[in-house]
Write a protein that holds these residues in place. Structure first.
Motif, PDB file in Angstrom:
ATOM      1  N   LEU A   7       6.192 -11.146   8.960  1.00 18.63           N
ATOM      2  CA  LEU A   7       5.659 -10.440   7.906  1.00 18.63           C
ATOM      3  C   LEU A   7       4.858 -10.979   7.038  1.00 18.63           C
ATOM      4  N   HIS A   8       3.982 -10.346   6.310  1.00 17.46           N
ATOM      5  CA  HIS A   8       2.994 -10.881   5.538  1.00 17.46           C
ATOM      6  C   HIS A   8       3.439 -11.308   3.978  1.00 17.46           C
ATOM      7  N   VAL A  45      10.681   1.222   1.007  1.00 24.79           N
ATOM      8  CA  VAL A  45      10.967   0.059   0.744  1.00 24.79           C
ATOM      9  C   VAL A  45      12.049  -0.354   1.883  1.00 24.79           C
ATOM     10  N   GLN A  46      11.848  -1.458   2.477  1.00 29.80           N
ATOM     11  CA  GLN A  46      12.802  -2.095   3.605  1.00 29.80           C
ATOM     12  C   GLN A  46      13.693  -2.777   2.689  1.00 29.80           C
ATOM     13  N   CYS A  47      14.761  -2.450   2.643  1.00 31.67           N
ATOM     14  CA  CYS A  47      15.913  -3.622   2.276  1.00 31.67           C
ATOM     15  C   CYS A  47      16.534  -4.140   3.176  1.00 31.67           C
ATOM     16  N   THR A  83       5.204  -5.411   5.446  1.00 32.22           N
ATOM     17  CA  THR A  83       5.137  -4.901   6.695  1.00 32.22           C
ATOM     18  C   THR A  83       3.662  -4.711   7.127  1.00 32.22           C
ATOM     19  N   ASP A  84       3.406  -4.595   8.310  1.00 28.99           N
ATOM     20  CA  ASP A  84       2.240  -4.383   8.768  1.00 28.99           C
ATOM     21  C   ASP A  84       1.723  -2.704   8.435  1.00 28.99           C
ATOM     22  N   ASN A  85       2.518  -1.938   8.262  1.00 31.02           N
ATOM     23  CA  ASN A  85       2.182  -0.543   7.627  1.00 31.02           C
ATOM     24  C   ASN A  85       1.942  -0.769   6.211  1.00 31.02           C
ATOM     25  N   ASP A  88       0.866  -1.210   0.163  1.00 30.49           N
ATOM     26  CA  ASP A  88      -0.097  -0.150  -0.001  1.00 30.49           C
ATOM     27  C   ASP A  88       0.916   1.146  -0.132  1.00 30.49           C
ATOM     28  N   ASP A  89       1.894   1.226   0.713  1.00 26.52           N
ATOM     29  CA  ASP A  89       2.636   2.630   0.664  1.00 26.52           C
ATOM     30  C   ASP A  89       4.090   2.326  -0.128  1.00 26.52           C
TER      31      ASP A  89
END
Length: 164
Positions: free
Chosen positions: A159-160, A70-72, A140-142, A65-66
């Motif tokens: 994580l999903h 990006v989380q690397c 992530t949850d966010n 969604d966001d």
């Protein structure tokens, strides 16, 4: 000594005790009909139902969604404090933050730039590195994309799974 023809000493008393114990056992209510048994069954049902709900929530596939972050991740693990290992990436311009369409490509650039191999966090010019050959995209949850090196199950990092 006792006469062997008489059998076991105190045979009659022992037999009476055994019969009395059998009667007590047969008249006792089954464990599942007692208050403690019913509470145990109810608690077990709640635990199983709670675990099922938690598994459904954690294993639910989610879209990203966001797209501004990006989380690397450095590896398939979390930091000791529970945060994600690695770095969060966003692309900013004078007009604002640009949406990231290909999260995996951004993380490959991070790996190839040497951001995860440098031991000095203040180094301005890290040495180039080789990116891993496989990545797993999680959410992530966010609602942010989290790109993990290697093929893993997203639930191991809480994580999903990514739904494209």
């Amino acid at each position: 000594m006792t006469d062997p023809s008489e059998g076991m000493p105190h045979r009659r008393e022992v037999q009476d005790l055994l019969i009395e114990q059998m009667r007590r056992d047969l008249s006792r209510r089954p464990w599942w009909k007692t208050l403690a048994g019913r509470l145990s069954i109810a608690a077990s049902v709640l635990v199983v139902a709670g675990a099922g709900v938690a598994a459904v929530i954690l294993l639910e596939e989610r879209p990203v969604d966001d797209t501004s972050i990006v989380q690397c991740l450095e590896g398939p693990y979390r930091n000791p404090d529970g945060t994600l290992s690695g770095a969060a990436v966003s692309i900013a311009t004078p007009d604002g933050v640009v949406p990231i369409e290909d999260a995996e490509a951004v993380c490959i650039q991070m790996w190839e730039s040497g951001a995860f191999t440098e031991t000095d966090p203040l180094s301005a010019t890290p040495a180039p590195a080789v990116a891993p050959s496989e990545f797993t995209t999680c959410v992530t949850d966010n609602g942010e994309a989290a790109v993990v090196p290697g093929k893993i199950e997203c639930s191991t990092l809480r994580l999903h799974p990514y739904r494209s």
